[in-house]
Write an enzyme that holds these catalytic residues in place. Structure first.
Site, PDB file in Angstrom:
ATOM      1  CG  HIS A 116      30.132  34.478  38.945  1.00 41.05           C
ATOM      2  ND1 HIS A 116      29.742  33.177  39.121  1.00 41.05           N
ATOM      3  CD2 HIS A 116      31.340  34.426  38.343  1.00 41.05           C
ATOM      4  CE1 HIS A 116      30.661  32.366  38.658  1.00 41.05           C
ATOM      5  NE2 HIS A 116      31.656  33.102  38.179  1.00 41.05           N
TER       6      HIS A 116
ATOM      7  NE  ARG B  68      39.786  31.255  29.554  1.00 38.56           N
ATOM      8  CZ  ARG B  68      40.175  32.032  30.558  1.00 38.56           C
ATOM      9  NH1 ARG B  68      40.626  33.237  30.319  1.00 38.56           N
ATOM     10  NH2 ARG B  68      40.093  31.605  31.807  1.00 38.56           N
TER      11      ARG B  68
ATOM     12  CG  ASP C  52      43.094  32.067  39.289  1.00 38.49           C
ATOM     13  OD1 ASP C  52      43.906  31.283  38.756  1.00 38.49           O
ATOM     14  OD2 ASP C  52      41.988  32.345  38.790  1.00 38.49           O
TER      15      ASP C  52
ATOM     16  CE  LYS D 299      51.369  34.883  57.218  1.00 40.71           C
ATOM     17  NZ  LYS D 299      52.166  35.479  58.319  1.00 40.71           N
TER      18      LYS D 299
ATOM     19  CE  LYS E  62      43.447  32.258  34.782  1.00 41.53           C
ATOM     20  NZ  LYS E  62      43.115  32.823  36.084  1.00 41.53           N
TER      21      LYS E  62
ATOM     22  NE  ARG F 156      38.345  29.360  42.904  1.00 49.75           N
ATOM     23  CZ  ARG F 156      39.555  29.852  42.712  1.00 49.75           C
ATOM     24  NH1 ARG F 156      40.554  29.456  43.448  1.00 49.75           N
ATOM     25  NH2 ARG F 156      39.789  30.749  41.763  1.00 49.75           N
TER      26      ARG F 156
ATOM     27  CE  LYS G  15      41.171  28.801  37.527  1.00 48.14           C
ATOM     28  NZ  LYS G  15      40.312  29.929  37.885  1.00 48.14           N
TER      29      LYS G  15
ATOM     30  CG  HIS H 247      41.329  40.985  42.360  1.00 49.18           C
ATOM     31  ND1 HIS H 247      41.025  40.371  41.176  1.00 49.18           N
ATOM     32  CD2 HIS H 247      40.145  41.170  42.986  1.00 49.18           C
ATOM     33  CE1 HIS H 247      39.716  40.200  41.082  1.00 49.18           C
ATOM     34  NE2 HIS H 247      39.161  40.690  42.178  1.00 49.18           N
TER      35      HIS H 247
ATOM     36  CD  GLU I   6      42.718  36.186  42.246  1.00 49.39           C
ATOM     37  OE1 GLU I   6      43.028  36.703  41.171  1.00 49.39           O
ATOM     38  OE2 GLU I   6      41.636  35.602  42.436  1.00 49.39           O
TER      39      GLU I   6
HETATM   40  P1  0O2 Z   1      36.497  32.111  39.768  1.00 47.83           P
HETATM   41  O1  0O2 Z   1      35.420  31.103  39.670  1.00 47.83           O
HETATM   42  O2  0O2 Z   1      36.218  33.177  40.796  1.00 47.83           O
HETATM   43  O3  0O2 Z   1      37.878  31.538  39.901  1.00 47.83           O
HETATM   44  P2  0O2 Z   1      42.585  35.738  35.525  1.00 47.83           P
HETATM   45  O4  0O2 Z   1      42.327  35.663  37.004  1.00 47.83           O
HETATM   46  O5  0O2 Z   1      43.996  35.316  35.225  1.00 47.83           O
HETATM   47  O6  0O2 Z   1      41.497  35.084  34.747  1.00 47.83           O
HETATM   48  P3  0O2 Z   1      43.037  38.407  35.654  1.00 47.83           P
HETATM   49  O7  0O2 Z   1      42.816  39.607  34.781  1.00 47.83           O
HETATM   50  O8  0O2 Z   1      44.405  38.174  36.168  1.00 47.83           O
HETATM   51  O9  0O2 Z   1      42.525  37.144  34.952  1.00 47.83           O
HETATM   52  O10 0O2 Z   1      42.071  38.348  36.827  1.00 47.83           O
HETATM   53  P4  0O2 Z   1      41.294  39.417  37.619  1.00 47.83           P
HETATM   54  O11 0O2 Z   1      40.412  40.204  36.737  1.00 47.83           O
HETATM   55  O12 0O2 Z   1      42.229  40.124  38.544  1.00 47.83           O
HETATM   56  O13 0O2 Z   1      40.427  38.447  38.504  1.00 47.83           O
HETATM   57  C1  0O2 Z   1      39.683  37.388  38.022  1.00 47.83           C
HETATM   58  C2  0O2 Z   1      38.753  36.947  39.126  1.00 47.83           C
HETATM   59  O14 0O2 Z   1      38.135  38.097  39.693  1.00 47.83           O
HETATM   60  C3  0O2 Z   1      37.608  36.100  38.593  1.00 47.83           C
HETATM   61  O15 0O2 Z   1      37.962  34.749  38.717  1.00 47.83           O
HETATM   62  C4  0O2 Z   1      36.442  36.477  39.509  1.00 47.83           C
HETATM   63  O16 0O2 Z   1      36.541  35.781  40.724  1.00 47.83           O
HETATM   64  C5  0O2 Z   1      36.725  37.933  39.765  1.00 47.83           C
HETATM   65  N1  0O2 Z   1      36.147  38.816  38.744  1.00 47.83           N
HETATM   66  C6  0O2 Z   1      36.831  39.548  37.844  1.00 47.83           C
HETATM   67  N2  0O2 Z   1      36.007  40.251  37.064  1.00 47.83           N
HETATM   68  C7  0O2 Z   1      34.754  39.969  37.457  1.00 47.83           C
HETATM   69  C8  0O2 Z   1      33.452  40.414  37.021  1.00 47.83           C
HETATM   70  O17 0O2 Z   1      33.296  41.194  36.098  1.00 47.83           O
HETATM   71  N3  0O2 Z   1      32.389  39.906  37.694  1.00 47.83           N
HETATM   72  C9  0O2 Z   1      32.513  39.038  38.723  1.00 47.83           C
HETATM   73  N4  0O2 Z   1      31.411  38.593  39.315  1.00 47.83           N
HETATM   74  N5  0O2 Z   1      33.734  38.576  39.144  1.00 47.83           N
HETATM   75  C10 0O2 Z   1      34.826  39.045  38.527  1.00 47.83           C
HETATM   76  P5  0O2 Z   1      37.481  33.679  37.641  1.00 47.83           P
HETATM   77  O18 0O2 Z   1      38.656  32.850  37.301  1.00 47.83           O
HETATM   78  O19 0O2 Z   1      36.758  34.336  36.515  1.00 47.83           O
HETATM   79  O20 0O2 Z   1      36.434  32.845  38.372  1.00 47.83           O
END
Ligand code: 0O2
Length: 214
Positions: free
Chosen positions: A165, A66, A82, A30, A63, A53, A55, A130, A149
């Site tokens: 990161h 946690r 995600d 899309k 996750k 990717r 997960k 997001h 996501e």
């Molecule tokens: P990866 O390796 O990318 O999968 P959750 O997703 O459930 O943990 P929440 O609050 O729903 O928590 O998620 P959020 O904050 O909408 O998005 C989380 C993802 O956004 C992260 O995935 C990162 O990819 C990115 N992200 C969020 N905050 C930061 C940050 O401060 N720095 C960076 N670099 N990336 C961020 P994961 O699962 O952590 O990792």
């Protein structure tokens, strides 16, 4: 008997991951269609590139634990949004919202959640849009709705998030206060540059349109 049960769960897990990877492919297509159309109609590529990717099993397990969710396949589907992840890297900030609107207004896409970390950046300086969307994917025995996501950000936002990161990973999350402040400052500089680049683009586009009219 336990080996048989293990094998069955492993096979079901593999099947679920295959489904998520198909959902990614549907959403990617899309996005690519929209980008191609823009390229032809308006000579502009809103999308620079796309990363994606599924997960990893260890991250899924970590996750679930946690967050205190049950460790079952149903729980993965119900509680994690995600497992399938797509990152869309756009040229300009306005492209982000345009791509998001064009994707979520398609009638087979259900928008489940929006987190606008551009309008409301995280305290550390993280910026991105997001979306959690649900998309029906057709398999041999029917249609399955799957969550994906979608993180949409500019090249500049992606540059910051990727390095932040890596740094967090290198320091095991233990970033000293002055470094955290420095990173936040870099993020603000980058956001300012993104706005200036957007202005330059808009000005050039307007000039071109005016020249055409003359
Ligand atoms: P990866 O390796 O990318 O999968 P959750 O997703 O459930 O943990 P929440 O609050 O729903 O928590 O998620 P959020 O904050 O909408 O998005 C989380 C993802 O956004 C992260 O995935 C990162 O990819 C990115 N992200 C969020 N905050 C930061 C940050 O401060 N720095 C960076 N670099 N990336 C961020 P994961 O699962 O952590 O990792």
């Amino acid at each position: 008997e336990s080996i048989g049960a293990f094998r069955e769960v492993a096979e079901q897990f593999q099947q679920l991951m295959m489904m998520y990877s198909c959902a990614i492919r549907e959403v990617r297509t899309k996005l690519e269609v929209l980008n191609d159309e823009f390229q032809v109609q308006r000579s502009h590529n809103p999308i620079s590139y796309i990363k994606y990717r599924v997960k990893k099993p260890a991250s899924i397990l970590e996750k679930l634990k946690r967050r205190g969710y049950p460790v079952t396949l149903q729980s993965v589907e119900d509680n994690l949004h995600d497992v399938a992840g797509i990152r869309v890297i756009c040229s300009y900030v306005q492209d982000i919202y345009m791509v998001a609107d064009m994707l979520t207004s398609q009638n087979d896409i259900t928008l489940l959640e929006v987190k606008d970390y551009i309008a409301n950046p995280k305290p550390n300086g993280y910026r991105s849009l997001h979306l959690v969307v649900q998309i029906p994917v057709f398999f041999s025995d029917g249609c399955k709705p799957l969550k994906v996501e979608v993180q949409i950000r500019t090249i500049a936002m992606d540059f910051w998030a990727s390095l932040e990161h890596q740094l967090k990973y290198k320091t095991e999350g233990d970033v000293p206060d002055e470094i955290a402040a420095e990173l936040k400052d870099c993020s603000d500089v980058i956001a300012n540059t993104d706005q200036r680049m957007q202005k330059i683009y808009n000005t050039l586009k307007t000039n071109k349109a005016e020249n055409k009219q003359e």
